[in-house]
Design a protein around this motif. Structure first.
Motif: not given
Length: 309
Positions: A231-237, A139-143, A134-135, A8-17
């Motif tokens: 196992q962790p995979t990118i496909g499961n994000t 970020v959310t997929s990486a987390v 995209t950002f 939510a903080l990321l979304a607020v910062l993006a909206t502010t920018a």
């Protein structure tokens, strides 16, 4: 819950920018330049030596006084005096304009964003909606991927603990495997229900050599080892899962439309053949008799024929 607040903080910062306009960027740059030349913490009002509630005439009077002091003709050998003099004119113009002063007062009270660095991102790069989305996806997929790795590590530790307990129960502390299979029950610990009652959970397992199996109530056995953990995979994000789900739905809808077209063709053929058969049956007979159908009640009994007068 913490991840929700983070996103939510990321979304607020993006909206502010995205909400910042060209005039805001100019104010950001001007604030930095004023602090660089006149000292850190210097504001437009403090430079003109007027309060933030000063009227337009008071600001104009203060500008005339300070501009006479900073005029290049009176300071011919002072380095950077021309830039300061020009900057003073811009500051005065902003404060004497109602709209631009309102913009500056907002940042004067709430503070200018600190993460902009040298101002390059404001003046030469303004993130668009596509970049922000995209950002955020990245970020959310990486987390989520990091969380998957943490859960995978915990699952491996849990599996190792359970299998070790099963082998100990089956073969003893020396862990010398015997012949055949041995059925054991493993204590998974206690848990409390909504009423506060404690319940001990047991798991039936079968040990055969070094292999450990989970025993189902119906007698089926499932091998449990490190391959059991996901196992962790990118496909499961979440984003990859969403894309695959939408792709499958699109293919499913396309296949459904194809089947409906095929069914419609068959139904049309049946209707045509049915009509042809009726016409063929009615050939050479009274058409009114051929079209007459006995009336039936809901219960399945035939109604008596009633003559209409």
């Amino acid at each position: 819950m913490k991840l929700f607040y983070f996103f939510a903080l990321l979304a607020v910062l993006a909206t502010t920018a995205l909400a910042w306009e060209k005039e805001d960027h100019e104010i950001f740059d001007l604030v930095s330049d004023v602090e660089a030349s006149e000292g850190k913490g210097t504001t437009f009002y403090s430079w003109l030596d007027v309060p933030s509630t000063a009227t337009t005439s008071e600001i104009a009077k203060a500008y005339r006084k300070l501009s006479m002091q900073l005029h290049p003709d009176k300071n011919p050998n002072v380095k950077g005096v021309q830039e300061r003099f020009a900057r003073l004119g811009v500051v005065s113009a902003i404060l004497r304009n109602k709209e631009s002063r309102k913009r500056y007062d907002f940042f004067y009270k709430n503070g200018v964003p600190k993460w902009r660095g040298t101002g390059y991102y404001y003046s030469r790069f303004r993130p668009g909606v596509g970049f922000v989305m995209t950002f955020l996806i990245f970020v959310t997929s990486a987390v989520q991927y990091v969380i998957q790795k943490m859960n995978y590590k915990k699952d491996l530790e849990r599996i190792e603990k359970i299998t070790a307990a099963a082998r100990t129960a089956a073969w003893g502390t020396k862990l010398v495997p015997g012949a055949g299979q041995r059925k054991v029950r493993i204590n998974l610990g206690s848990s409390r229900d909504d009423d506060g009652y404690s319940e001990t959970k047991w798991l039936d397992m079968v040990v055969e050599g070094q292999d450990v199996f989970i025993l189902e109530p119906n007698g089926d056995m499932h091998l449990i080892d490190s391959s059991t953990a996901v196992q962790p995979t990118i496909g499961n994000t979440w984003f990859c899962v969403l894309v695959k789900s939408l792709f499958r739905k699109a293919l499913g809808s396309k296949s459904k439309d194809t089947l409906e077209n095929v069914d419609g063709t068959i139904e049309d053929s049946d209707d045509a053949s049915s009509t042809t058969g009726s016409e063929a049956t009615g050939t050479g007979t009274d058409s009114s008799k051929a079209a007459r159908v006995p009336t039936v009640k809901a219960g399945g009994k035939r109604r008596k024929a009633v003559k209409r007068r």
